[in-house]
Design a protein around this motif. Structure first.
Motif, PDB file in Angstrom:
ATOM      1  N   MET A   1       5.805   4.098  -5.332  1.00 28.61           N
ATOM      2  CA  MET A   1       6.433   4.243  -4.015  1.00 28.61           C
ATOM      3  C   MET A   1       5.412   3.961  -2.889  1.00 28.61           C
ATOM      4  O   MET A   1       5.722   3.285  -1.916  1.00 28.61           O
ATOM      5  CB  MET A   1       6.991   5.654  -3.860  1.00 28.61           C
ATOM      6  CG  MET A   1       7.891   5.827  -2.661  1.00 28.61           C
ATOM      7  SD  MET A   1       9.443   4.909  -2.843  1.00 28.61           S
ATOM      8  CE  MET A   1      10.241   5.315  -1.300  1.00 28.61           C
ATOM      9  N   ASP A   2       4.184   4.491  -3.060  1.00 26.13           N
ATOM     10  CA  ASP A   2       3.155   4.261  -2.053  1.00 26.13           C
ATOM     11  C   ASP A   2       2.792   2.777  -1.959  1.00 26.13           C
ATOM     12  O   ASP A   2       2.546   2.263  -0.866  1.00 26.13           O
ATOM     13  CB  ASP A   2       1.902   5.081  -2.379  1.00 26.13           C
ATOM     14  CG  ASP A   2       2.093   6.564  -2.099  1.00 26.13           C
ATOM     15  OD1 ASP A   2       3.061   6.920  -1.399  1.00 26.13           O
ATOM     16  OD2 ASP A   2       1.271   7.365  -2.585  1.00 26.13           O
ATOM     17  N   THR A   3       2.757   2.102  -3.105  1.00 21.51           N
ATOM     18  CA  THR A   3       2.446   0.668  -3.105  1.00 21.51           C
ATOM     19  C   THR A   3       3.524  -0.110  -2.381  1.00 21.51           C
ATOM     20  O   THR A   3       3.226  -1.016  -1.585  1.00 21.51           O
ATOM     21  CB  THR A   3       2.293   0.151  -4.549  1.00 21.51           C
ATOM     22  OG1 THR A   3       1.182   0.809  -5.168  1.00 21.51           O
ATOM     23  CG2 THR A   3       2.051  -1.357  -4.565  1.00 21.51           C
ATOM     24  N   ALA A   4       4.781   0.236  -2.631  1.00 22.72           N
ATOM     25  CA  ALA A   4       5.885  -0.434  -1.948  1.00 22.72           C
ATOM     26  C   ALA A   4       5.804  -0.213  -0.437  1.00 22.72           C
ATOM     27  O   ALA A   4       6.065  -1.130   0.356  1.00 22.72           O
ATOM     28  CB  ALA A   4       7.225   0.076  -2.492  1.00 22.72           C
ATOM     29  N   LEU A   5       5.431   0.988  -0.040  1.00 20.26           N
ATOM     30  CA  LEU A   5       5.286   1.288   1.386  1.00 20.26           C
ATOM     31  C   LEU A   5       4.160   0.460   1.991  1.00 20.26           C
ATOM     32  O   LEU A   5       4.304  -0.084   3.096  1.00 20.26           O
ATOM     33  CB  LEU A   5       4.996   2.783   1.568  1.00 20.26           C
ATOM     34  CG  LEU A   5       4.770   3.263   3.012  1.00 20.26           C
ATOM     35  CD1 LEU A   5       6.010   3.008   3.867  1.00 20.26           C
ATOM     36  CD2 LEU A   5       4.408   4.750   3.023  1.00 20.26           C
ATOM     37  N   ALA A   6       3.045   0.353   1.275  1.00 17.91           N
ATOM     38  CA  ALA A   6       1.918  -0.450   1.766  1.00 17.91           C
ATOM     39  C   ALA A   6       2.320  -1.908   1.938  1.00 17.91           C
ATOM     40  O   ALA A   6       1.948  -2.553   2.926  1.00 17.91           O
ATOM     41  CB  ALA A   6       0.740  -0.336   0.791  1.00 17.91           C
ATOM     42  N   ILE A   7       3.084  -2.423   0.997  1.00 22.51           N
ATOM     43  CA  ILE A   7       3.538  -3.824   1.067  1.00 22.51           C
ATOM     44  C   ILE A   7       4.465  -4.018   2.261  1.00 22.51           C
ATOM     45  O   ILE A   7       4.357  -4.998   3.014  1.00 22.51           O
ATOM     46  CB  ILE A   7       4.235  -4.232  -0.243  1.00 22.51           C
ATOM     47  CG1 ILE A   7       3.215  -4.299  -1.387  1.00 22.51           C
ATOM     48  CG2 ILE A   7       4.944  -5.571  -0.091  1.00 22.51           C
ATOM     49  CD1 ILE A   7       3.834  -4.457  -2.763  1.00 22.51           C
ATOM     50  N   ALA A   8       5.393  -3.089   2.452  1.00 21.06           N
ATOM     51  CA  ALA A   8       6.348  -3.192   3.562  1.00 21.06           C
ATOM     52  C   ALA A   8       5.634  -3.130   4.907  1.00 21.06           C
ATOM     53  O   ALA A   8       5.918  -3.934   5.814  1.00 21.06           O
ATOM     54  CB  ALA A   8       7.392  -2.082   3.450  1.00 21.06           C
ATOM     55  N   ILE A   9       4.708  -2.187   5.040  1.00 13.27           N
ATOM     56  CA  ILE A   9       3.961  -2.075   6.291  1.00 13.27           C
ATOM     57  C   ILE A   9       3.159  -3.344   6.542  1.00 13.27           C
ATOM     58  O   ILE A   9       3.124  -3.866   7.668  1.00 13.27           O
ATOM     59  CB  ILE A   9       3.024  -0.855   6.251  1.00 13.27           C
ATOM     60  CG1 ILE A   9       3.845   0.443   6.266  1.00 13.27           C
ATOM     61  CG2 ILE A   9       2.049  -0.870   7.436  1.00 13.27           C
ATOM     62  CD1 ILE A   9       3.025   1.698   6.024  1.00 13.27           C
ATOM     63  N   ALA A  10       2.523  -3.868   5.500  1.00 13.33           N
ATOM     64  CA  ALA A  10       1.697  -5.065   5.641  1.00 13.33           C
ATOM     65  C   ALA A  10       2.542  -6.259   6.057  1.00 13.33           C
ATOM     66  O   ALA A  10       2.145  -7.044   6.938  1.00 13.33           O
ATOM     67  CB  ALA A  10       0.983  -5.364   4.324  1.00 13.33           C
ATOM     68  N   TYR A  11       3.711  -6.408   5.451  1.00 13.86           N
ATOM     69  CA  TYR A  11       4.560  -7.539   5.823  1.00 13.86           C
ATOM     70  C   TYR A  11       5.009  -7.428   7.280  1.00 13.86           C
ATOM     71  O   TYR A  11       5.018  -8.432   8.018  1.00 13.86           O
ATOM     72  CB  TYR A  11       5.783  -7.641   4.903  1.00 13.86           C
ATOM     73  CG  TYR A  11       6.712  -8.748   5.323  1.00 13.86           C
ATOM     74  CD1 TYR A  11       6.399 -10.083   5.061  1.00 13.86           C
ATOM     75  CD2 TYR A  11       7.875  -8.471   6.037  1.00 13.86           C
ATOM     76  CE1 TYR A  11       7.223 -11.111   5.483  1.00 13.86           C
ATOM     77  CE2 TYR A  11       8.703  -9.494   6.465  1.00 13.86           C
ATOM     78  CZ  TYR A  11       8.376 -10.806   6.182  1.00 13.86           C
ATOM     79  OH  TYR A  11       9.197 -11.821   6.623  1.00 13.86           O
ATOM     80  N   LEU A  12       5.368  -6.241   7.710  1.00 17.95           N
ATOM     81  CA  LEU A  12       5.786  -6.058   9.099  1.00 17.95           C
ATOM     82  C   LEU A  12       4.626  -6.310  10.062  1.00 17.95           C
ATOM     83  O   LEU A  12       4.813  -6.911  11.128  1.00 17.95           O
ATOM     84  CB  LEU A  12       6.349  -4.651   9.296  1.00 17.95           C
ATOM     85  CG  LEU A  12       7.709  -4.379   8.630  1.00 17.95           C
ATOM     86  CD1 LEU A  12       8.096  -2.916   8.773  1.00 17.95           C
ATOM     87  CD2 LEU A  12       8.801  -5.280   9.223  1.00 17.95           C
TER      88      LEU A  12
END
Length: 196
Positions: A1-12
């Motif tokens: 879940m934390d990895t997915a959050l990091a990816i989402a934040i990075a893309y934004l």
């Protein structure tokens, strides 16, 4: 879940088109002037040297910030996935219908977060190549090749080396039109004098 959050934040973060936003504040649309890209090089040509440098700093900053945030949410793998996401966000931004820049500055910022010494050396080489050739594209392409070499020399973790290799390939793909113009002898040089 934390990895997915990091990816989402990075893309934004990557999707934040600083060059486009600043250009609009100045009454210009980078998508319709110069090369049509929203990154630092086109900002420099269209908006002037000072603004172009500002855009470059902001684009580098968002790449680094994406990795720093990811470092608090996971390990090296998470950081590399975030680095990939921020680069893709810059090249294919959500806020501009997936039409962005070439992601050189953002990718360099991501490498600054992943491998600081490698990034600093590569940046120095990039500046020197621009001063010598006045071709941003040549400097970017050669520096892209240098990144994975330096990552190996400085014994970076294999995910970082893999990212550097993939990023270099992506830079070459994004510069395919520039490569064609270089081969034809009609690639534009950057002016180092008289810019605002």
């Amino acid at each position: 879940m934390d990895t997915a959050l990091a990816i989402a934040i990075a893309y934004l973060l990557g999707s934040m088109p600083f060059g486009y936003w600043i250009g609009r504040l100045m009454g210009k649309d980078l998508r319709r002037e110069g090369s049509g890209n929203t990154g630092a090089t086109n900002a420099l040509r269209v908006l002037g040297r000072k603004v172009g440098i500002l855009v470059m700093v902001l684009d580098i900053g968002k790449g680094t910030l994406a990795v720093v945030i990811a470092s608090h949410l996971g390990g090296t793998g998470t950081e590399v996935l975030a680095a990939t996401a921020v680069v893709l966000g810059h090249a294919f931004p959500l806020f501009l219908r997936f039409r962005g820049g070439k992601a050189v500055a953002t990718g360099a910022g991501a490498m600054l977060g992943l491998a600081p010494i490698t990034a600093v050396i590569a940046f120095a080489v990039w500046v020197a190549l621009i001063a010598l050739t006045r071709y941003v594209s040549v400097a970017s392409l050669l520096t892209a090749v240098l990144f994975p070499i330096l990552a190996i020399v400085f014994d970076s973790p294999w995910p970082v080396v893999a990212f550097a290799l993939c990023a270099a390939t992506f830079v070459f793909w994004r510069h395919r039109a520039n490569i064609g113009r270089l081969r034809a002898g009609n690639e534009s040089r950057i002016s180092l004098r008289g810019a605002r």
